[in-house]
Scaffold this active site. Structure first.
Site, short mmCIF file in Angstrom:
data_model
loop_
_atom_site.label_atom_id
_atom_site.label_comp_id
_atom_site.label_asym_id
_atom_site.label_seq_id
_atom_site.Cartn_x
_atom_site.Cartn_y
_atom_site.Cartn_z
N GLU A 91 3.10 -7.16 55.66
CA GLU A 91 1.81 -6.77 56.22
C GLU A 91 2.07 -6.01 57.53
O GLU A 91 2.98 -6.36 58.27
CB GLU A 91 0.97 -8.02 56.48
CG GLU A 91 -0.47 -7.74 56.85
CD GLU A 91 -1.31 -9.02 56.92
OE1 GLU A 91 -1.43 -9.71 55.89
OE2 GLU A 91 -1.82 -9.30 58.02
N ARG A 108 -11.39 -3.34 58.52
CA ARG A 108 -10.04 -2.79 58.34
C ARG A 108 -9.50 -2.18 59.62
O ARG A 108 -8.29 -2.14 59.84
CB ARG A 108 -10.06 -1.73 57.23
CG ARG A 108 -10.45 -2.27 55.86
CD ARG A 108 -9.45 -3.28 55.34
NE ARG A 108 -9.89 -3.85 54.07
CZ ARG A 108 -9.27 -4.88 53.48
NH1 ARG A 108 -8.22 -5.44 54.05
NH2 ARG A 108 -9.71 -5.36 52.35
N TYR A 130 -5.54 -21.33 54.49
CA TYR A 130 -6.12 -20.03 54.86
C TYR A 130 -7.60 -19.96 54.46
O TYR A 130 -8.44 -19.49 55.21
CB TYR A 130 -5.34 -18.88 54.20
CG TYR A 130 -6.03 -17.54 54.41
CD1 TYR A 130 -6.17 -17.00 55.68
CD2 TYR A 130 -6.56 -16.83 53.32
CE1 TYR A 130 -6.82 -15.79 55.87
CE2 TYR A 130 -7.20 -15.62 53.51
CZ TYR A 130 -7.33 -15.10 54.78
OH TYR A 130 -7.98 -13.90 54.97
N TYR A 157 -15.10 -9.45 49.63
CA TYR A 157 -14.23 -9.98 48.58
C TYR A 157 -15.02 -10.96 47.70
O TYR A 157 -15.82 -11.75 48.21
CB TYR A 157 -13.04 -10.75 49.18
CG TYR A 157 -11.89 -9.92 49.71
CD1 TYR A 157 -11.80 -8.55 49.50
CD2 TYR A 157 -10.86 -10.53 50.43
CE1 TYR A 157 -10.72 -7.82 50.00
CE2 TYR A 157 -9.79 -9.81 50.93
CZ TYR A 157 -9.73 -8.45 50.71
OH TYR A 157 -8.66 -7.75 51.20
N ARG A 185 -14.35 -19.84 60.19
CA ARG A 185 -14.52 -18.56 60.89
C ARG A 185 -15.80 -17.87 60.44
O ARG A 185 -16.58 -17.38 61.27
CB ARG A 185 -13.30 -17.67 60.59
CG ARG A 185 -13.45 -16.26 61.12
CD ARG A 185 -12.19 -15.43 60.93
NE ARG A 185 -11.78 -15.23 59.56
CZ ARG A 185 -10.77 -14.45 59.18
NH1 ARG A 185 -10.06 -13.81 60.09
NH2 ARG A 185 -10.46 -14.31 57.91
C1 3EB Z 1 -6.09 -8.46 53.05
O1 3EB Z 1 -6.22 -7.25 53.01
C2 3EB Z 1 -4.80 -9.01 53.57
O2 3EB Z 1 -8.15 -13.02 57.26
O3 3EB Z 1 -8.16 -12.07 59.20
C3 3EB Z 1 -5.25 -9.02 56.55
C4 3EB Z 1 -5.78 -8.96 57.85
C5 3EB Z 1 -5.53 -10.10 55.74
C6 3EB Z 1 -6.59 -9.99 58.33
C7 3EB Z 1 -7.79 -12.13 58.02
C8 3EB Z 1 -6.35 -11.13 56.25
C9 3EB Z 1 -6.88 -11.07 57.51
O4 3EB Z 1 -6.97 -9.25 52.63
C10 3EB Z 1 -4.95 -10.23 54.38
#
Ligand code: 3EB
Length: 349
Positions: free
Chosen positions: A341, A233, A160, A220, A167
């Protein structure tokens, strides 16, 4: 070049409506066994069909995306994307697109070759971003990423995280307004298959929405990998009187930290709380998404372990979920500790 129709502009709103096909995208979950009948009678043109589990391959006049994500708790379903206006198809090797009005639905697959998932993701994103620039749909609204062994380590890095690097590099180099213009996203692990990416893009921009309970994923800290996950989001899109909220994969993450390790029920509750906060934020931005106008909503629930279906299902009772269509899928999530999720699409006319 030039695969988008240019419409003549008009000063009259009603004339504009006739000349400029609305780009509202429709989403329905259809039992695989009913798909042929549904397509023949829906009165819409298909943009793409996503099938899950072991559905048969059908020959359809649009991209067909088969994901190895078992459907839980009901017969096999297809996710059908369609619209009211005619669709034009475009194909270029592993990249295909369906175009209607101001909207493009695209699909790209990439077999992992030398250089690992990082380079594979980088090249796939480069290719899809090039298509969007050249075709007149530069605004990415929503994107889904699927690939196997998402939590396995390869070349010293979790796959991942490796995906996130490729990406990030492509988007940072080619997406105007990065990272604030990032689309809503999903990244989920399949049981088998190549890297599969599908996306919706528009001729006009969507509006990214943040979650007040979470920091932006693109902010992050490095403890989650060398490059941050590139998604918003949610994205709010308006077209021809319709408001649509594309909700990213949402999990039990508060701030940037995973919550309730090992507890599927608590993670489901936290996820619902995140969704509630996100939808509330979007409602403040777009007043027509409020409760009285009753959005039509669909949500996809990814559960890592099928034995947690019966733990999670009774918890998803928030009013906005009770009035929605829900599809449960078995999928691996991008942090090992995440068990649930949920992603969604809310539409208000
Ligand atoms: C998160 O909140 C959960 O890497 O495209 C959620 C939606 C998550 C998309 C992505 C990762 C992705 O980090 C993980």
């Amino acid at each position: 070049m030039g695969i988008r129709h240019r419409h003549s502009s008009s000063s009259s709103a009603s004339a504009q409506r006739v000349l400029d096909p609305a780009s509202q995208v429709k989403l329905a979950y259809v039992e695989s066994a009913d798909l042929t009948r549904w397509l023949a009678t829906s009165g819409t043109s298909p943009l793409a069909v996503v099938s899950f589990g072991s559905s048969p391959t059908l020959s359809l006049p649009c991209p067909v995306i088969q994901l190895d994500l078992p459907v839980l708790g009901c017969p096999d379903q297809c996710e059908v994307w369609s619209c009211d206006h005619p669709v034009r198809l475009h194909k270029d090797g592993d990249l295909s697109a369906a175009i209607s009005g101001d909207l493009l639905f695209g699909y790209i697959t990439a077999v992992e070759a030398d250089g690992g998932l990082n380079r594979t993701a980088y090249r796939a994103y480069q290719q899809l971003l090039r298509l969007l620039h050249e075709s007149g749909f530069p605004h990415l609204w929503r994107i889904w990423n699927y690939f196997p062994q998402i939590n396995e380590e390869q070349h010293g890095l979790e796959r991942y995280r490796s995906f996130c690097m490729g990406r990030h590099e492509a988007l940072a180099g080619m997406l105007p307004g990065f990272p604030a213009s990032l689309p809503a996203g999903t990244a989920v692990g399949t049981q088998s298959g190549p890297l599969q990416i599908y996306f919706l893009a528009g001729a006009h921009p969507g509006r990214p929405i943040g979650n007040p309970r979470q920091i932006n994923a693109y902010d992050y800290p490095k403890i989650y990998g060398p490059r941050s996950p590139s998604f918003a989001r949610a994205t709010l899109c308006r077209s021809d009187g319709t408001t649509q909220l594309f909700i990213s994969g949402t999990a039990s993450v508060v701030g940037h930290q995973s919550q309730h390790e090992g507890l599927a029920d608590m993670q489901a509750l936290e996820t619902v709380e995140n969704l509630r906060a996100l939808i509330e934020r979007a409602q403040c931005t777009a007043h027509c998404l409020d409760q009285e106008t009753k959005p039509q909503s669909v949500f996809k629930v990814y559960v890592r372990n099928p034995k947690h279906l019966e733990t999670v299902r009774p918890i998803l009772r928030a009013p906005f979920l009770l009035s929605s269509q829900l599809l449960y899928l078995q999928g691996d999530l991008c942090r090992k500790e995440l068990l649930v999720e949920i992603e969604g699409l809310m539409t208000t006319d």
